[in-house]
Design a protein around this motif. Structure first.
Motif, PDB file in Angstrom:
ATOM      1  N   PHE A 206      26.147 -30.756 -30.863  1.00 54.89           N
ATOM      2  CA  PHE A 206      24.707 -31.079 -30.948  1.00 54.89           C
ATOM      3  C   PHE A 206      24.494 -32.592 -30.926  1.00 54.89           C
ATOM      4  O   PHE A 206      23.738 -33.132 -31.730  1.00 54.89           O
ATOM      5  CB  PHE A 206      24.108 -30.473 -32.231  1.00 54.89           C
ATOM      6  N   ASN A 207      25.182 -33.255 -30.006  1.00 55.04           N
ATOM      7  CA  ASN A 207      25.078 -34.713 -29.984  1.00 55.04           C
ATOM      8  C   ASN A 207      23.726 -35.202 -29.493  1.00 55.04           C
ATOM      9  O   ASN A 207      23.433 -36.387 -29.535  1.00 55.04           O
ATOM     10  CB  ASN A 207      26.215 -35.348 -29.173  1.00 55.04           C
ATOM     11  N   ASP A 208      22.863 -34.297 -28.999  1.00 51.74           N
ATOM     12  CA  ASP A 208      21.528 -34.702 -28.586  1.00 51.74           C
ATOM     13  C   ASP A 208      20.521 -34.503 -29.707  1.00 51.74           C
ATOM     14  O   ASP A 208      19.346 -34.788 -29.559  1.00 51.74           O
ATOM     15  CB  ASP A 208      21.100 -33.912 -27.333  1.00 51.74           C
ATOM     16  N   ARG A 209      21.013 -34.008 -30.880  1.00 51.85           N
ATOM     17  CA  ARG A 209      20.086 -33.782 -32.013  1.00 51.85           C
ATOM     18  C   ARG A 209      20.539 -34.659 -33.181  1.00 51.85           C
ATOM     19  O   ARG A 209      21.600 -34.454 -33.772  1.00 51.85           O
ATOM     20  CB  ARG A 209      20.071 -32.306 -32.403  1.00 51.85           C
TER      21      ARG A 209
ATOM     22  N   THR B 151      23.703 -34.344 -35.901  1.00 49.38           N
ATOM     23  CA  THR B 151      24.789 -35.326 -35.818  1.00 49.38           C
ATOM     24  C   THR B 151      25.048 -35.945 -37.189  1.00 49.38           C
ATOM     25  O   THR B 151      26.194 -36.065 -37.644  1.00 49.38           O
ATOM     26  CB  THR B 151      24.433 -36.428 -34.805  1.00 49.38           C
ATOM     27  N   PHE B 152      23.947 -36.343 -37.871  1.00 48.07           N
ATOM     28  CA  PHE B 152      24.113 -36.931 -39.208  1.00 48.07           C
ATOM     29  C   PHE B 152      24.687 -35.927 -40.196  1.00 48.07           C
ATOM     30  O   PHE B 152      25.490 -36.259 -41.058  1.00 48.07           O
ATOM     31  CB  PHE B 152      22.769 -37.481 -39.719  1.00 48.07           C
ATOM     32  N   ARG B 153      24.252 -34.663 -40.095  1.00 47.56           N
ATOM     33  CA  ARG B 153      24.769 -33.624 -40.975  1.00 47.56           C
ATOM     34  C   ARG B 153      26.274 -33.447 -40.743  1.00 47.56           C
ATOM     35  O   ARG B 153      27.060 -33.321 -41.685  1.00 47.56           O
ATOM     36  CB  ARG B 153      24.012 -32.312 -40.725  1.00 47.56           C
ATOM     37  N   GLY B 154      26.672 -33.462 -39.465  1.00 43.91           N
ATOM     38  CA  GLY B 154      28.096 -33.357 -39.129  1.00 43.91           C
ATOM     39  C   GLY B 154      28.895 -34.523 -39.689  1.00 43.91           C
ATOM     40  O   GLY B 154      29.981 -34.351 -40.255  1.00 43.91           O
ATOM     41  N   LEU B 155      28.327 -35.743 -39.535  1.00 48.29           N
ATOM     42  CA  LEU B 155      29.006 -36.940 -40.069  1.00 48.29           C
ATOM     43  C   LEU B 155      29.193 -36.840 -41.579  1.00 48.29           C
ATOM     44  O   LEU B 155      30.249 -37.180 -42.128  1.00 48.29           O
ATOM     45  CB  LEU B 155      28.176 -38.191 -39.752  1.00 48.29           C
ATOM     46  N   PHE B 156      28.142 -36.376 -42.261  1.00 45.96           N
ATOM     47  CA  PHE B 156      28.201 -36.245 -43.718  1.00 45.96           C
ATOM     48  C   PHE B 156      29.289 -35.245 -44.115  1.00 45.96           C
ATOM     49  O   PHE B 156      30.052 -35.477 -45.058  1.00 45.96           O
ATOM     50  CB  PHE B 156      26.828 -35.792 -44.235  1.00 45.96           C
ATOM     51  N   ASP B 157      29.369 -34.124 -43.360  1.00 44.99           N
ATOM     52  CA  ASP B 157      30.400 -33.113 -43.650  1.00 44.99           C
ATOM     53  C   ASP B 157      31.804 -33.685 -43.477  1.00 44.99           C
ATOM     54  O   ASP B 157      32.713 -33.430 -44.271  1.00 44.99           O
ATOM     55  CB  ASP B 157      30.222 -31.901 -42.715  1.00 44.99           C
TER      56      ASP B 157
END
Lengths: 272, 602
Positions: free
Chosen positions: A69-72, A76-82
């Protein structure tokens, strides 16, 4: 502690005596292998593999989310936080093995440091020998004499610094060898080892008092007698190179341990 | 290994080593070693040989060649060694004296090298990004090892004077005389005393106070300027001397380094670290001399030597060669001329103390009495030659010196003489003490002045900032001054004070450097010399004076009165009557038939 250090000194003297003829990096490679074999069972029994596996999956899922979901921006931020949270948690899983490992490693590294952390005195070079009294000692200069064996020479009379409760001498190395200098203070004798050699050897820059911590940090020589008025006896050996406050030999040992760790981890069922 | 050039200073033996190299060299089947001995005098060497005290040189004289070697004009080390290494004279290599003059200010400046600092970076609090610094060697021309290396001949050049920074053209180089200490000077010692009242010294070092406490004396050791600080300040580190209440023994702490010394004792090399900024420090090597513990604590700290293990200035080729030597020898003076003559002439050292320091500087300690000091130095040089002959039986061995030596009894202040003859005019002739550095000279009425030990300059219009002499009339003025100098008689001895004058345009080649140097070189009579004060632009009341200082011999005289020496174990294929000829003779041994392109020696 005294007995423990004495046993370790004998063990390391025997082991490093066998390795003494080898180039230093080869000796350190053998030690790196032994250290790895010692720590792998510790990791096996203290590292929570299933928990670590869960955290690793958290990292992978976070990375996957970023890629998908690199366009959302929100995803992206949620993934980074995880990824960040799981990484910290994964590192936390290593805390217990590290704490448990440090118990055997601290005395081992302390002993190794006195074999590899200092350069030897060379014939012709001089150094400073100091006997430091406990703080409650009176400021008057004590009755003192010093006896050095033939391979050493005491170049100066005793220098007494009242404010520091310190006696000091300049000592010169004459010939290679393992020596003991005898300092007689108010009728009592105290020994200090002096090593004149270029190769690997146990060198003790400080003979400590009987405190636990002192003996833990300076295990290369037996502590001073309990009734001694001295707090410590020191001898300046030149220190070998270090990087980022860590001795060079230590970096080399760590680097040499990595391939052994990767090689042997499967035998002990350790998964990173 | 084909050629090794080994130089010493004041008969200090340099180390002869063999090693690998990174360049492509050809096998010539020939080895040549030049042992350069600064100041070895032909007449004195002959006397020593006739007494049987220099057997190795006697062997060369008997079986090889021996002759006086024509020296430079004037016979000063920087010029003489430059003549030798470039095969040219001052008119081409541009070194005319230890000191040249600034045409704007008339101030004496170093002739050997200069340092330049770039623009420093912006400040961040107390600290700033430092400027880049460079050192430039002022000697011009190619040294003789350049064509050798270009021809594939490996060369090692050790302790060669006037080769700082090293040329970078030889396989191995270690710079010699002219190499500064860490502060950039030619050697500034620090002397610490707990005495309440003390006198500072004129030059060569500085006296610092020690604050006395119950069992210690505290002071500060200063280093070079701290280039990381926004405000100009010297780098510094605390110095504490702890002393015993009964014994004459003390512990010297400089930073974290401890050294225990008895009174009258020299230390080994001590590492001094100056903290410049967080994470930035500078190390130097020093030797300490605990002169006394009682009644006052007195401590001499040698000039701060560039640490050969971590040199902050270029002192060798390749850069790690100095460290390689230090590992082998255990440390050495990197400063060009390590013998601390200034501490002796300023009376901080007794003669015994100076000799002890000089022997430490040359790695050999003995207890010769004064009358035996010079003969012993010659014997030491002879032992060095014997060692070379023994180690390299097939090599061509060349032993040479840049100039000779003579007693120095009388001094002549050239500027005072010019004043008395009306060529130099003072602003205020009534001043009891001249301020020096020409600060009392009326340039609007001065036609000539002296700078350095032998240099005489015309105050020429269009060249000097306040020049008044028409360039057309300068030659006549020089002839007039020269004639008068040759007629000048020392009133005390009744002998001529000057035996030769050398107009530059007549004696030097026109190799593009004539404009740097003096218009005339003054050749003082043997046994006399230009005064130290006069060399720095101080106009003393008297022209002549007795030399009562500790420096009792010299060579900045008529060049024919102080020739050097040349001994070889086998004849050279080209004759070398002078230093400039010797450069060509060396390269010719390897089949090179043209050096330099425009030589005055060939």
């Amino acid at each position: 502690m005294e007995t423990f250090n004495a046993l370790l000194r004998s063990a390391f003297d025997a082991l490093l005596g066998v390795l003494a003829g080898l180039p230093e990096w080869v000796a350190l490679a053998v030690l790196a292998m032994l250290v790895t074999l010692l720590i792998l069972p510790v990791i096996r029994w203290t590292f929570n593999h299933s928990l670590a596996e869960r955290f690793k999956r958290g990292i992978y899922s976070g990375l996957f989310e970023i890629r998908l979901f690199n366009d959302r921006l929100g995803a992206t931020f949620r993934g980074l936080f995880d990824v960040l949270r799981s990484t910290v948690a994964y590192m936390g899983a290593w805390l217990l093995p590290l704490v448990v490992m440090s118990i055997p490693m601290l005395p081992i590294f302390a002993h190794l440091h006195f074999h590899y952390g200092y350069s030897g005195l060379e014939p012709g070079s001089s150094t400073v020998l100091k006997a430091e009294f406990a703080a409650d000692r009176e400021a008057a200069k004590p009755e003192v004499s010093i006896v050095a064996p033939a391979g050493l020479s005491v170049d100066t009379p005793a220098l007494w610094i009242p404010a520091q409760r310190e006696l000091s001498w300049r000592l010169s190395a004459v010939e290679p060898g393992d020596y003991v200098v005898e300092i007689e203070i108010d009728g009592e004798r105290y020994d200090k080892t002096v090593v004149v050699s270029e190769g690997s050897a146990r060198r003790s820059p400080l003979r400590p008092a009987r405190g636990f911590l002192d003996q833990l940090i300076y295990p290369a020589e037996p502590p001073l007698p309990a009734a001694s008025p001295l707090a410590k006896i020191t001898l300046d050996y030149p220190e070998r190179s270090s990087f980022l406050f860590v001795p060079g030999w230590c970096w080399l040992l760590i680097a040499l341990s990595i391939p052994f760790f990767l090689l042997f981890k499967g035998w002990f069922g350790v998964e990173l | 290994m084909n050629i090794r050039i080994v130089f010493g200073y004041l008969l200090v033996a340099a180390l002869l080593t063999v090693g690998g190299c990174g360049r492509a060299h050809r096998e010539t089947g020939k080895q040549l070693v030049v042992i350069g001995i600064d100041g070895m005098d032909w007449d004195y060497a002959q006397r020593m040989i006739s007494k049987g005290r220099m057997p190795a040189l006697a062997q060369l004289q008997r079986e090889g060649t021996a002759a006086p070697l024509g020296t430079s004009i004037p016979p000063l080390s920087p010029i003489a060694w430059s003549n030798f290494m470039t095969g040219t004279d001052s008119g081409t290599h541009g070194i005319f004296d230890f000191l040249h003059r600034d045409r704007e200010s008339y101030f004496p400046t170093s002739s050997l090298s200069k340092s330049e600092q770039g623009e420093p970076g912006p400040c961040f609090g107390r600290y700033r990004l430092p400027a880049d610094g460079t050192f430039e060697m002022l000697r011009r021309g190619d040294p003789f090892w350049k064509p050798l290396e270009e021809d594939g001949v490996e060369s090692w050049i050790l302790r060669m004077p006037v080769n700082f920074p090293p040329s970078g053209l030889a396989t191995r180089e270690l710079s010699g005389m002219g190499t500064p200490d860490l502060t950039g000077s030619l050697g500034e010692f620090s002397f610490f005393t707990s005495a309440l009242f003390y006198e500072d010294v004129g030059s060569g070092g500085k006296v610092y106070p020690l604050d006395l406490w119950e069992d210690r004396a505290e002071g500060t050791l200063y280093g070079p300027e701290n280039i990381y600080l926004c405000e100009r300040a010297k780098a510094e580190t605390p110095l504490i001397v702890y002393f015993d209440s009964e014994e004459a023994v003390a512990k010297v702490m400089i930073g974290d380094t401890e050294t225990i010394l008895e009174a009258g004792e020299w230390s080994d090399w001590v590492t001094v670290t100056f903290e410049l900024a967080p994470t930035q420090s500078l190390t130097a090597k020093v030797r300490l001399y605990l002169r006394a513990v009682r009644p006052e604590v007195e401590l001499y700290v040698s000039p701060l030597q560039i640490d050969p293990m971590a040199p902050v200035m270029p002192i060798s080729t390749p850069a790690d060669f100095a460290a390689e030597l230090a590992k082998t020898t255990g440390g050495f003076y990197t400063q060009g001329m390590p013998e601390d003559t200034k501490a002796a002439t300023e009376s901080l050292f007794s003669i015994d103390e100076f000799l002890a320091q000089a022997r430490i500087a040359s790695h050999e300690i003995s207890a010769a009495k004064y009358a035996e000091v010079v003969p012993e130095l010659y014997e030491r040089a002879d032992r060095m030659v014997a060692k070379a002959l023994e180690k390299l039986p097939d090599a061509t061995i060349v032993v040479m010196s840049d100039h000779g030596f003579s007693s120095w009894r009388r001094s002549m202040n050239l500027n005072s003489w010019l004043r008395d003859e009306g060529y130099l005019v003072l602003k205020d002739p009534s001043l009891a003490k001249d301020p020096g550095l020409f600060r009392n000279v009326d340039w609007a009425r001065t036609r000539a002045y002296g700078v350095g030990f032998n240099g005489l300059y015309v105050n020429q219009r269009g060249r000097e900032s306040n020049g008044i002499v028409d360039p057309v009339g300068a030659a006549d003025l020089l002839d007039e001054i020269g004639a008068k100098l040759l007629e000048t008689v020392d009133p005390k001895t009744g002998a001529p004070a000057v035996t030769r004058v050398y107009p530059s345009h007549r004696v030097f080649s026109d190799g593009g450097a004539l404009e740097i140097g003096p218009d005339m070189v003054v050749g003082y009579a043997k046994g006399s010399r230009g005064s130290n004060d006069g060399a720095l632009g101080e106009i003393e009341p008297e022209v002549f004076s007795d030399n009562t200082g500790a420096w009792t011999a010299d060579h900045s005289m008529d060049h024919e009165s102080v020739p050097g020496v040349l001994f070889t174990n086998k004849p050279l294929s080209n004759p070398a009557p002078t230093l400039t000829d010797l450069a060509f003779a060396v390269v010719a041994e390897f089949g090179i038939d043209e050096f330099p392109v425009d030589t005055t020696g060939q």
